[in-house]
Design a protein around this motif. Sequence first.
Motif, mmCIF file in Angstrom:
data_model
loop_
_atom_site.group_PDB
_atom_site.id
_atom_site.type_symbol
_atom_site.label_atom_id
_atom_site.label_comp_id
_atom_site.label_asym_id
_atom_site.label_seq_id
_atom_site.Cartn_x
_atom_site.Cartn_y
_atom_site.Cartn_z
ATOM 1 N N LEU A 177 110.038 44.968 103.597
ATOM 2 C CA LEU A 177 109.624 46.239 103.565
ATOM 3 C C LEU A 177 108.254 46.412 103.030
ATOM 4 C CD1 LEU A 177 112.599 47.879 101.614
ATOM 5 C CD2 LEU A 177 112.366 48.003 104.117
ATOM 6 N N ILE A 178 107.476 47.737 103.693
ATOM 7 C CA ILE A 178 105.928 47.703 103.634
ATOM 8 C C ILE A 178 105.916 49.024 102.510
ATOM 9 C CG2 ILE A 178 105.646 46.618 105.759
ATOM 10 C CD1 ILE A 178 105.286 49.507 106.740
ATOM 11 N N GLY A 179 104.762 49.177 102.020
ATOM 12 C CA GLY A 179 104.409 50.206 101.203
ATOM 13 C C GLY A 179 104.943 51.390 101.491
ATOM 14 N N ALA A 180 104.933 52.021 102.865
ATOM 15 C CA ALA A 180 105.280 53.089 103.208
ATOM 16 C C ALA A 180 106.822 53.141 103.027
ATOM 17 C CB ALA A 180 105.155 53.502 104.891
ATOM 18 N N PHE B 15 100.246 56.216 92.770
ATOM 19 C CA PHE B 15 99.509 54.992 93.193
ATOM 20 C C PHE B 15 99.379 55.053 94.680
ATOM 21 C CE2 PHE B 15 98.998 50.561 94.451
ATOM 22 C CZ PHE B 15 97.892 50.245 93.461
ATOM 23 N N LEU B 16 100.681 55.107 95.477
ATOM 24 C CA LEU B 16 100.688 54.821 96.746
ATOM 25 C C LEU B 16 99.960 56.052 97.754
ATOM 26 C CD1 LEU B 16 104.221 52.943 97.054
ATOM 27 C CD2 LEU B 16 101.825 52.035 97.344
ATOM 28 N N ARG B 17 100.124 56.953 97.026
ATOM 29 C CA ARG B 17 99.516 58.343 97.623
ATOM 30 C C ARG B 17 98.094 58.232 97.469
ATOM 31 N NH1 ARG B 17 103.735 63.192 95.830
ATOM 32 N NH2 ARG B 17 105.384 62.673 97.148
ATOM 33 N N ARG B 18 97.447 57.806 96.553
ATOM 34 C CA ARG B 18 96.210 57.519 96.255
ATOM 35 C C ARG B 18 95.581 56.559 96.906
ATOM 36 N NH1 ARG B 18 97.558 57.837 90.766
ATOM 37 N NH2 ARG B 18 96.827 55.652 90.545
ATOM 38 N N PRO C 146 96.263 55.262 100.496
ATOM 39 C CA PRO C 146 97.347 55.356 101.754
ATOM 40 C C PRO C 146 97.036 53.893 102.419
ATOM 41 C CG PRO C 146 95.603 57.093 101.837
ATOM 42 C CD PRO C 146 95.601 56.394 100.454
ATOM 43 N N GLN C 147 95.823 53.351 102.374
ATOM 44 C CA GLN C 147 95.451 52.079 103.220
ATOM 45 C C GLN C 147 96.393 51.135 102.822
ATOM 46 O OE1 GLN C 147 93.745 53.247 100.587
ATOM 47 N NE2 GLN C 147 92.981 51.877 99.157
ATOM 48 N N LEU C 148 97.182 51.234 101.757
ATOM 49 C CA LEU C 148 98.330 50.172 101.475
ATOM 50 C C LEU C 148 99.790 50.153 102.016
ATOM 51 C CD1 LEU C 148 97.382 49.893 97.652
ATOM 52 C CD2 LEU C 148 96.437 48.625 99.383
ATOM 53 N N ALA C 149 99.750 51.308 102.940
ATOM 54 C CA ALA C 149 100.766 51.469 103.471
ATOM 55 C C ALA C 149 101.530 50.539 104.286
ATOM 56 C CB ALA C 149 100.885 52.720 104.342
ATOM 57 N N SER C 150 100.753 49.659 104.812
ATOM 58 C CA SER C 150 101.264 48.732 105.798
ATOM 59 C C SER C 150 101.517 47.231 105.048
ATOM 60 C CB SER C 150 100.614 48.850 107.148
ATOM 61 O OG SER C 150 99.147 48.377 106.710
ATOM 62 N N GLN C 151 101.243 47.079 103.837
ATOM 63 C CA GLN C 151 101.230 46.016 103.007
ATOM 64 C C GLN C 151 102.487 45.839 102.622
ATOM 65 O OE1 GLN C 151 98.194 45.071 100.193
ATOM 66 N NE2 GLN C 151 96.451 45.900 101.516
ATOM 67 N N ASP C 152 102.855 44.528 102.082
ATOM 68 C CA ASP C 152 104.214 44.170 101.579
ATOM 69 C C ASP C 152 104.559 45.066 100.493
ATOM 70 O OD1 ASP C 152 106.332 42.905 100.362
ATOM 71 O OD2 ASP C 152 105.859 41.031 101.272
ATOM 72 N N ALA C 153 105.516 45.833 100.244
ATOM 73 C CA ALA C 153 105.983 46.609 99.210
ATOM 74 C C ALA C 153 106.098 45.837 98.054
ATOM 75 C CB ALA C 153 107.346 47.409 99.760
ATOM 76 N N ALA C 154 106.597 44.701 98.197
ATOM 77 C CA ALA C 154 106.852 43.790 96.811
ATOM 78 C C ALA C 154 105.479 43.588 96.065
ATOM 79 C CB ALA C 154 107.584 42.533 97.112
ATOM 80 N N LEU C 155 104.455 43.800 96.647
ATOM 81 C CA LEU C 155 103.187 43.380 96.148
ATOM 82 C C LEU C 155 102.424 44.767 95.546
ATOM 83 C CD1 LEU C 155 101.668 40.797 98.581
ATOM 84 C CD2 LEU C 155 102.878 40.399 96.580
ATOM 85 N N LEU C 156 102.922 45.790 95.937
ATOM 86 C CA LEU C 156 102.406 46.878 95.465
ATOM 87 C C LEU C 156 102.795 47.726 94.172
ATOM 88 C CD1 LEU C 156 102.367 48.659 99.139
ATOM 89 C CD2 LEU C 156 100.469 47.291 97.926
#
Length: 129
Positions: free
Chosen positions: A23-26, A99-102, A104-114
Amino acid sequence: MRLAIGLLAICCFLPAPGQAQNLIGADLLAGCESVVASDQAGTDDLYPVQAIKTGYCLGTLQGITTSVLVAQGDGFAPHICYPAAGVRIRDLATVTVDFLRRNPQLASQDAALLATPALMNAYPCAARP
């Protein structure tokens, strides 16, 4: 012999464990938003459309929290310091959503790392001498 060849052919098209889609950040954002929305509505009902992503959010946050507590119990210096009174998992979901809303460039990164940096920013530890 035909059966063996048929089974081999089928196995060639099955995804290998290393090919599993993470799963990704989104996805993490969508799941944690569901947790926050149910909290704001004053209900424990989670939106069933997001059930897998919601479970992923809750599981990720619980896993991080458990890891922090185990590490502290083993004498390791924590990177996340929760208040002494504790926190609700829904509060952790809110922190993650913010954090994720602030970012958004992280939306496609691995969710486990966010989720970890989100919690580290929200619950920093005092500087050590």
